[in-house]
Design a protein around this motif. Structure first.
Motif, PDB file in Angstrom:
ATOM      1  N   LEU A 189       0.846  -1.126  -0.280  1.00 16.45           N
ATOM      2  CA  LEU A 189      -0.092  -0.057   0.091  1.00 16.45           C
ATOM      3  C   LEU A 189       0.870   1.320  -0.084  1.00 16.45           C
ATOM      4  O   LEU A 189       0.577   2.384  -0.790  1.00 16.45           O
ATOM      5  N   SER A 190       1.937   1.115   0.785  1.00 16.64           N
ATOM      6  CA  SER A 190       2.803   2.424   0.812  1.00 16.64           C
ATOM      7  C   SER A 190       3.369   2.745  -0.323  1.00 16.64           C
ATOM      8  O   SER A 190       3.485   3.705  -1.174  1.00 16.64           O
ATOM      9  N   ASP A 191       3.934   1.438  -1.274  1.00 20.24           N
ATOM     10  CA  ASP A 191       4.455   1.937  -2.537  1.00 20.24           C
ATOM     11  C   ASP A 191       3.571   2.162  -3.658  1.00 20.24           C
ATOM     12  O   ASP A 191       3.436   3.286  -4.229  1.00 20.24           O
ATOM     13  N   GLU A 192       2.202   1.905  -3.514  1.00 22.39           N
ATOM     14  CA  GLU A 192       1.266   2.278  -4.389  1.00 22.39           C
ATOM     15  C   GLU A 192       0.698   3.774  -4.006  1.00 22.39           C
ATOM     16  O   GLU A 192       0.594   4.348  -4.904  1.00 22.39           O
ATOM     17  N   GLU A 193       0.898   3.990  -2.636  1.00 21.49           N
ATOM     18  CA  GLU A 193       0.464   5.519  -2.438  1.00 21.49           C
ATOM     19  C   GLU A 193       1.524   6.355  -2.671  1.00 21.49           C
ATOM     20  O   GLU A 193       1.138   7.378  -3.307  1.00 21.49           O
ATOM     21  N   SER A 194       2.735   5.858  -2.559  1.00 24.21           N
ATOM     22  CA  SER A 194       3.889   6.902  -3.249  1.00 24.21           C
ATOM     23  C   SER A 194       3.703   7.239  -4.641  1.00 24.21           C
ATOM     24  O   SER A 194       3.611   8.208  -5.060  1.00 24.21           O
ATOM     25  N   THR A 195       3.476   6.350  -5.418  1.00 23.56           N
ATOM     26  CA  THR A 195       2.989   6.404  -6.828  1.00 23.56           C
ATOM     27  C   THR A 195       2.205   7.141  -7.245  1.00 23.56           C
ATOM     28  O   THR A 195       2.087   7.926  -8.155  1.00 23.56           O
ATOM     29  N   ALA A 196       0.767   6.925  -6.402  1.00 22.35           N
ATOM     30  CA  ALA A 196      -0.250   7.649  -6.839  1.00 22.35           C
ATOM     31  C   ALA A 196      -0.018   9.227  -6.397  1.00 22.35           C
ATOM     32  O   ALA A 196      -0.595   9.962  -7.311  1.00 22.35           O
ATOM     33  N   ARG A 197       0.618   9.438  -5.300  1.00 27.06           N
ATOM     34  CA  ARG A 197       0.748  10.838  -5.052  1.00 27.06           C
ATOM     35  C   ARG A 197       1.581  11.657  -5.997  1.00 27.06           C
ATOM     36  O   ARG A 197       1.472  12.683  -6.247  1.00 27.06           O
ATOM     37  N   ARG A 198       2.735  10.912  -6.475  1.00 28.09           N
ATOM     38  CA  ARG A 198       3.439  11.537  -7.384  1.00 28.09           C
ATOM     39  C   ARG A 198       2.725  11.558  -8.744  1.00 28.09           C
ATOM     40  O   ARG A 198       2.748  12.809  -9.171  1.00 28.09           O
ATOM     41  N   SER A 199       1.863  10.522  -9.258  1.00 23.68           N
ATOM     42  CA  SER A 199       0.930  10.799 -10.390  1.00 23.68           C
ATOM     43  C   SER A 199      -0.037  11.873 -10.178  1.00 23.68           C
ATOM     44  O   SER A 199      -0.076  12.865 -10.891  1.00 23.68           O
TER      45      SER A 199
END
Length: 921
Positions: free
Chosen positions: A802-812
């Protein structure tokens, strides 16, 4: 920036810069410098109109006696080039606070004799207070330079109704008042109260071609200016309003003069005096010929907000012509002294409004006698009770009293408007609808239940001239009734249902659909789903249709007037036109309140009128203009040196909001961002679920924060690395083996090893695998390892994913928002006129009409809430409560009976059973 945004920006900067200086003192600095800039720019305008070149302007000095005299006679004052505001700015680092001191000193020496009363010593407060800006000349210079740089932004042209300077000046005064505590009352009447008094006065004066208005306790002058502005709507031509103002305190008197001059009022129309209103009445006379030139000042309107219950000296005042016909106010309370002063200066067909404490309505002694005389001489026209806590510096409730000399009626209109307000920070504030309702009630002398009443002179006499509002208007809510029989046995009294007769008239058949008779005089609900029954009921649906039909064509009318005729709209006239249209429509609908609709209109009209002013004064081309979005940034170097700067934070539309343009023209990009943001919200919820599933021992790890409600990213990754360290599979083992091989054996191993998916790994030119790609593949395989359901390891790995997905989503999200922002800027700048007007239509008209339509839904919701409450009110009877208590006692007694005890404990249990009324062993 429009004037609202500019005023807000300047206030925020000024408030940051004032540091430890009291708001009440700091106002004198910033307002004084604004006024000096205004005078400087007026002089420059004169130079330009007279075709002086820049070189010629730079040579303008006092030694040019002829031209200096010409400027004084034209403007009333003269400022040498070296002392102009723009010259100060041009000096840059060479500027010194001494330049200000010299300029202000020179100003007083260069005032034309005719304009002495307007300009003489007007900068005294600023000049004497400069030392408060710092302990040294250097610190004072630095503080002044900041102020000059800030004030530089304010435009001074004031075209048409787009009075930027006047708006900013009053905005700053208002905000300084809000921060000045008790001292605020010395110089400012809240804008809403000022508007209320202005509208009442303007209605009375609307047929006059020329008028005189007077404020004997003028403060900042804003009250007088608002009266003049309202009256000017009905008077054509310049110079038709003469302004008279008197103020006791010198620094506040200076504010009055500055404010009047900056509103473009000609000095010839300004009559001001620094004096004690009660001690120093206002006749005109020439200083050396007082006896022969004496002339009493009478005016068409007096407005005032004097200090409440102030002490004064009434000695020998019984002979004063202001008081001799009515009485002299007591020494401890000068309220009636101010009132009678105001009244004395009225023309026979004039009007006055004055703010006073409630005590003047009922206090005894000398004040009672004055009240009696005012009633008997038929001077009091209306009394308006205001909400408490609407004035700065005091939370007491106040009144506005309206008085006239020649009144066709002897009735007194009494209004209790104390409940009409909204909260605004620490204070209460009159809404636009509250003001409109009061003004209409005074204008039409309307009687409204629990709000206003016309009281005859005879009735006032019967009450011994006591005018206390609560004697005549009962604005309290009716106390809730409780039927004893219904409380005991249930059922809803018919009388309580009948009390909602206005609803049953508006929604035929609804009463019978909701309630049925259970006994003589009592009803009960037919359904448990009150909301569903009302929402779907035929006459309720019909009501919605009726409301919508009442506004049929309204959207089109607004579009024709506001959009198609955007450059020709007269803001004040259009406001009146729309108001009358709304009232005409809404008055045809039962239950609908015209003032609720007016409040909706007022909210959107503030936005619409501000945009119209900008378009009409700056040119239609600004409709597609995009401005830098400037924000205040404070750099704290140390406690004594706070640098405040403005920095750009993106862009914003001058007229067209970015968000609206994006919704209308870029919906796909907006939707992509919305989906990502929704996923981020879901991830936050999933984190919480994982944390809640951990047992207390598992929560002791460092991967959670101190409050155990969020993961710590770095520590979570470390914990997961430790978990994955021993994870193995055939592919993982072969990849690790490959990484330890000599390079010459690696290519052969790739060809023979079938447990590894070599295609997903990046290769070098020679066919060998890139190390980062190998490491990444190993990590991926480990993360894909399936730990047992609900295991500690599985939970932490899920959190890491989830943390990895969250980081990617925030950047996007950040990247997409930045791209959308830049694209929006270009889209706005490239819009055609028609496209831009379509967006304006959606900004102004669509939400306004939608908000009006929502009024019907709010009315229906109110009905639902009241019926829900009525249905629940008697649903639990005293019999039900008693029965429940009996059951509880019985159960408790039975449980006690199942206990065993010896000696005194046994006796205690038996006594407890007796109290409960249960079986005793």
């Amino acid at each position: 920036m429009n004037k609202h945004q500019l005023a807000s920006t300047i206030w925020e900067s000024a408030n940051q810069m004032r540091s430890k200086i009291e708001a009440n003192e700091y106002k004198d600095f910033i307002l004084g410098f604004i006024f000096y800039k205004y005078l400087s720019e007026r002089e420059l305008d004169l130079f330009h109109k007279e075709k002086l070149s820049e070189d010629e302007i730079k040579k303008v000095a006092e030694k040019d006696v002829k031209y200096a005299k010409h400027v004084r006679e034209t403007l009333g004052y003269f400022i040498a080039y070296d002392n102009l505001f723009s010259t100060w700015l041009a000096k840059g680092n060479d500027f010194d606070v001494k330049d200000v001191r010299d300029a202000l000193s020179d100003f007083d020496q260069n005032i034309d004799e005719v304009y002495k009363k307007v300009f003489e010593k007007i900068f005294n407060t600023l000049q004497t207070g400069l030392s408060k800006l710092g302990e040294t000349s250097g610190s004072q210079t630095k503080a002044v330079k900041k102020l000059l740089k800030l004030i530089k932004k304010i435009p001074m042209d004031g075209k048409q109704d787009y009075d930027v300077l006047g708006f900013i000046y009053e905005y700053l005064i208002s905000n300084f008042a809000a921060n000045a505590g008790k001292k605020a009352g010395e110089f400012y009447t809240p804008h809403e109260v000022s508007v209320l008094m202005s509208e009442i006065v303007a209605e009375h004066l609307k047929d006059r071609k020329q008028i005189k208005i007077y404020d004997p306790t003028s403060g900042s002058g804003s009250l007088l200016i608002n009266i003049g502005r309202s009256a000017a709507k009905y008077i054509s031509g310049d110079g038709k309003i003469d302004y008279y103002a008197q103020e006791l305190k010198e620094n506040t008197f200076n504010l009055t003069r500055m404010n009047l001059v900056m509103r473009g009022i000609k000095p010839a129309n300004i009559n001001v005096r620094n004096g004690d209103t009660l001690e120093d009445d206002w006749p005109f006379f020439e200083e050396n010929k007082k006896e022969t030139t004496y002339k009493l000042v009478r005016v068409d309107a007096v407005v005032s907000n004097p200090p409440y219950s102030q002490k004064w000296d009434p000695k020998d005042k019984e002979f004063d012509p202001r008081y001799k016909d009515f009485g002299v106010a007591p020494k401890a309370k000068a309220d009636f002294a101010f009132l009678l002063h105001d009244l004395y200066h009225l023309e026979d067909d004039g009007i006055m409004t004055i703010v006073l404490p409630h005590g003047v309505l009922f206090r005894g002694g000398e004040e009672a006698k004055i009240r009696e005389n005012l009633i008997e001489k038929n001077r009091i026209d209306a009394i308006i009770g205001l909400p408490e806590n609407i004035f700065f510096g005091t939370n007491i409730a106040t009144i506005i009293m309206v008085l006239k000399k020649n009144r066709p009626s002897s009735d007194v209109l009494i209004i209790d408007a104390s409940k009409g307000f909204e909260k605004s920070g620490k204070n209460n504030k009159l809404r636009a609808s509250d003001i409109k309702k009061i003004v209409d009630t005074v204008k039409y002398r309307t009687e409204i239940d629990k709000y206003s009443v016309l009281v005859s002179k005879e009735t006032v006499k019967e009450n011994e001239y006591n005018l206390n509002i609560t004697r005549y208007v009962d604005s309290t809510d009716d106390p809730e009734k409780w039927d004893i029989r219904a409380t005991m046995f249930g059922g809803i009294p018919v009388s309580e249902v009948d009390a909602f007769e206005k609803y049953w008239e508006a929604f035929p058949g609804l009463r019978d659909a909701l309630f049925k008779e259970v006994s003589a005089g009592y009803l009960q609900p037919r359904t448990k789903d009150i909301k569903g029954t009302i929402d779907s009921f035929e006459s309720v649906e019909a009501y919605r249709v009726t409301f919508t039909k009442a506004f049929a064509g309204f959207y089109e009318t607004l579009k024709d007037d506001l959009i198609d005729g955007i450059l020709d709209v007269s803001v004040e006239q259009e406001k009146e036109k729309i108001t009358e249209d709304i009232f005409g429509r809404i008055d045809r609908v039962k239950l609908a309140d015209r003032y609720v609709a007016y409040q909706v209109f007022a909210k959107y009209w503030d936005i619409i009128s501000a945009d119209i002013e900008m378009l009409q004064t700056e040119g239609f081309q600004v409709i597609t203009q995009v401005d830098p979005n400037m924000v205040i940034k404070k750099n704290n170097k140390n406690d004594d040196d706070d640098e405040v700067t403005e920095v750009q934070d993106g862009w914003k539309g001058h007229i067209l909001p970015f968000e609206l343009v994006q919704e209308m023209l870029m919906p796909n990009e907006v939707e992509e961002i919305r989906v990502l943001e929704e996923r981020l919200s879901e991830i936050a919820g999933e984190y919480t679920e994982i944390i809640d599933s951990l047992d207390e021992d598992e929560k002791q790890g460092s991967f959670l924060n101190d409050s155990n409600d969020a993961f710590v990213s770095k520590e979570l990754k470390a914990a997961c690395d430790e978990i994955l360290q021993d994870v193995e599979s055939a592919e993982i083992n072969d990849l690790n083996k490959y990484m330890t091989m000599p390079k010459k054996e690696q290519l052969a191993f790739i060809k023979t090893c079938t447990d590894v998916d070599w295609d997903v790994i990046d290769k070098n030119k020679d066919g060998s695998c890139k190390k980062p790609s190998l490491t990444s593949r190993i990590q991926q395989l480990k993360m894909e390892y399936e730990f047992p359901e609900d295991s500690y390891e599985r939970k932490l790995l899920s959190a890491l994913r989830l943390s990895d997905e969250e980081s990617t989503a925030r950047r996007s999200v950040k990247q997409k928002k930045e791209a959308l922002h830049i694209k929006t800027k270009k889209v706005i700048e490239d819009l055609s006129e028609d496209e831009a007007l379509q967006i304006v239509e959606q900004k102004w008209i669509a939400p306004f009409v939608s908000a009006l339509d929502n009024i019907s839904s709010a009315i229906i919701t109110d009905v639902i809430n009241k019926m829900d409450y009525l249905a629940l009110k008697y649903s639990t009877t005293m019999h039900d409560i008693q029965s429940e208590k009996t059951d509880v006692k019985s159960s408790l007694s039975e449980m006690i009976g199942m206990l065993s005890a010896d000696g005194s404990d046994s006796e205690g249990l038996m006594e407890f059973q007796k109290i409960l009324g249960g079986y005793v062993r």
